[in-house]
Design an enzyme around this catalytic site. Structure first.
Site, PDB file in Angstrom:
ATOM      1  CE  LYS A  69      17.588  47.218 -42.889  1.00 53.45           C
ATOM      2  NZ  LYS A  69      16.453  46.552 -43.497  1.00 53.45           N
TER       3      LYS A  69
ATOM      4  CE  LYS B  60      38.938  38.503 -44.204  1.00 52.59           C
ATOM      5  NZ  LYS B  60      37.776  38.610 -45.113  1.00 52.59           N
TER       6      LYS B  60
ATOM      7  N   GLY C 112      32.256  26.543 -52.703  1.00 53.50           N
ATOM      8  CA  GLY C 112      33.695  26.679 -52.486  1.00 53.50           C
ATOM      9  C   GLY C 112      34.217  28.011 -52.978  1.00 53.50           C
TER      10      GLY C 112
ATOM     11  CB  VAL D  30      23.748  20.676 -52.106  1.00 49.23           C
ATOM     12  CG1 VAL D  30      22.847  20.378 -50.916  1.00 49.23           C
ATOM     13  CG2 VAL D  30      25.205  20.688 -51.664  1.00 49.23           C
TER      14      VAL D  30
ATOM     15  CG  HIS E 179      67.927  40.483 -50.528  1.00 53.25           C
ATOM     16  ND1 HIS E 179      67.350  39.348 -51.046  1.00 53.25           N
ATOM     17  CD2 HIS E 179      68.929  40.086 -49.695  1.00 53.25           C
ATOM     18  CE1 HIS E 179      67.988  38.289 -50.552  1.00 53.25           C
ATOM     19  NE2 HIS E 179      68.947  38.704 -49.738  1.00 53.25           N
TER      20      HIS E 179
END
Ligand code: FAD
Ligand code: NAI
Length: 471
Positions: free
Chosen positions: A37, A54, A185, A242, A450
């Site tokens: 929808k 992102k 948080g 809160v 590496h």
């Protein structure tokens, strides 16, 4: 008008769960219809969730880095300015490219796409109120509900998406607020709090519990990332509840007090972000018409093969059990269709990774230390800090660590927890290891290139069954 052709599968919802199931069904040769929808495919994730957040996280990070962290790299820059409308445009370009891409994939795989709101007429018929006006109805041998989730509202504080925002408003603010208060948080609070903090807002996170990160995050990792986000300028009020909010003035006032009770305190901000979780969305579906029920959290009840008590009606994604994550929804989309065509589907709920895209990122898979302790499992721990990793050092990006949890006797990996640069990519290796039932020694004896950040992953594994070399 009722369409005469009966489909093999009718899917309500074109989010990640629904669209992936639709494509899979098309690939398996089923006649499939997907009803959405919103006007575009991809659901919460592509339109207002994973993807736009992102985009803002990446671009705000670059802005923040140019402002705070390039001089010591030998790059002197001049006048750096934020162009917020352009940053929002870049976000919209990513979103529209991806949502249109799914329409293309629907065509490619023969999926019929109906733009409109679906509701049950009977156990095999879904009526659709079309976005363009009028209605139709589709009949299906099988029906898949994938209607997703919505933000959990904070009682008494109405979300207007300008001053009091959910994540929907937080990805589309017209200007950088001077002060932002975040209720919760968890992942949304920390990701969107990061975005606006990097762009210049003074951000305070108010969290009811004693730790940030929301459900699932390892306590040691949560402390570690809190410290780093604090260094970046974010403020935290933990163990704080809160009590009420008042948006009637110029900004918004929040009345808070210590979670265990105590003196009340009034906080003020230009924008308040409500990020206390999400809840399943099944409004207008007409579940009662066909006798389907939801549990106390609003989730549609299903069995291990995603079937409701009406066996040809299945449910996947955010509107049912499990973590509300896009990749979980995607796995279920494939599995639900395979139950139809092959009688078997595979989702390993112990190996679904979670990633928080702050900087550094936090990523984990499997169990955390709190959970293992609660279950009385005997485990061993191996860690490796990014400060001792050569690539992190050359990148001047050394906050964080990799942590393995493994069975004390068998060495089998039980959980992997990473806070660090690129943790979200690195966790794929941990997930694969968990899926294959690997031991930490299997990982520690595997060659890693590496210099890469992944060497921290290998060395944390080594530290679990033996000793790391570089720390
Ligand atoms: P949804 O994506 O919500 O899709 C359901 C769709 O069904 C919607 O488009 C809706 O319009 C449609 N619909 C509902 N009812 C009807 C009806 N009656 N008829 C027709 N259509 C209907 N997850 C991650 O894994 N990684 C992330 O980085 C991430 N970031 C996020 C950031 C934010 C800000 C938010 C809010 C969420 C994020 N998520 C992330 C979670 C992720 O978006 C969800 O887990 C995922 O979208 C769930 O997919 P779904 O298909 O079950 O539901
Ligand atoms: P969350 O469940 O992650 O976190 C909510 C936090 O709010 C918790 O820490 C909780 O203790 C706290 N809280 C609850 N009530 C409160 C109150 N009254 N006062 C203060 N704190 C309170 O939920 P969030 O952040 O809203 O995200 C919802 C979901 O969306 C996530 O759980 C996740 O499934 C998905 N998501 C995933 C992302 C990712 O994968 N990167 C990004 C964003 C969202």
């Amino acid at each position: 008008d009722v369409r005469t052709e009966e489909k093999d599968l009718v899917i309500i919802g074109g989010g990640v769960a629904g669209y992936v199931a639709a494509i899979k069904a098309g690939q398996e040769g089923l006649k499939v219809t997907c009803i959405e929808k919103r006007g575009s495919l991809g659901g919460t994730c592509l339109n207002v969730g994973c993807i736009p957040s992102k985009s803002l996280l990446e671009n705000s990070r670059i802005y923040h880095q140019i402002n705070h962290d390039v001089k010591n790299r030998g790059i002197d820059v001049g006048d750096v300015k934020l162009n917020l409308p352009q940053m929002m445009k870049a976000k919209e370009t990513s979103v529209s490219g991806l949502t249109k891409g799914i329409e293309f994939l629907f065509k490619k795989n023969g999926v019929e796409y109906i733009k409109g709101a679906g509701r049950f007429e009977d156990q095999n018929t879904v009526a659709v109120d079309l976005n363009d006006g009028g209605s139709t109805a589709v009949r299906g041998k099988n029906i898949l509900i994938a209607t997703g989730s919505e933000v959990t509202p904070f009682p008494g504080l109405e979300i207007d998406e300008t001053k009091v925002v959910s994540s929907n408003g937080a990805i589309a603010l017209k200007e950088v607020p001077k002060k932002m208060l975040v209720i919760g948080g968890g992942i949304i609070g920390l990701e969107m709090g990061s975005v606006w903090s990097r762009l210049g807002a003074e951000v305070t996170i108010v969290e009811f519990l004693g730790a940030i990160g929301g459900p699932g995050m390892d306590a040691e990792v949560a402390k570690n990332i809190q410290k780093t986000l604090g260094k970046q300028g974010m403020k935290f009020m933990l163990n704080t509840k809160v009590m009420s909010g008042d948006p009637s003035g110029q900004g918004v006032k929040l009345e808070v007090e210590a979670a265990k009770g105590g003196k009340a305190q009034t906080l003020e901000a230009d924008v308040v972000l409500v990020a206390i979780g999400r809840r399943p969305y099944t409004q207008g579906l007409g579940l009662d018409k066909i006798g389907l029920e939801t549990d106390s959290k609003g989730r549609i009840v299903i069995d291990s093969e995603y079937r409701t008590k009406i066996p040809h009606i299945r449910v996947i994604g955010d509107c049912t059990f499990g973590p509300m994550l896009a990749h979980k929804a995607e796995e279920e989309g494939v599995a639900a269709v395979e139950y139809l065509t092959k009688n078997y589907g595979h989702v390993n709920y112990n190996a679904i990774p979670a990633v928080m895209y702050t900087h550094p990122e936090v990523a984990w898979v499997g169990q955390n230390e709190q959970e293992l302790k609660e279950q009385g499992v005997k485990y061993k721990v191996g860690t490796f800090p990014f400060t001792a990793n050569s690539r992190a050092k050359t990148n001047l990006d050394t906050d964080g660590m990799v942590k393995f949890l493994a069975d004390a006797e068998t060495d089998r990996i039980l959980g992997v927890h990473i806070v660090g640069p690129n943790a979200g990519e690195m966790i794929a290796e941990g997930t694969l290891a968990l899926e294959y039932g690997a031991s930490t020694e299997d990982v520690g004896r595997t060659s890693h290139a590496h210099p890469t950040l992944s060497e921290a992953f290998k060395e944390a594994a080594m530290a679990t069954y033996s000793k790391a070399i570089h720390f």
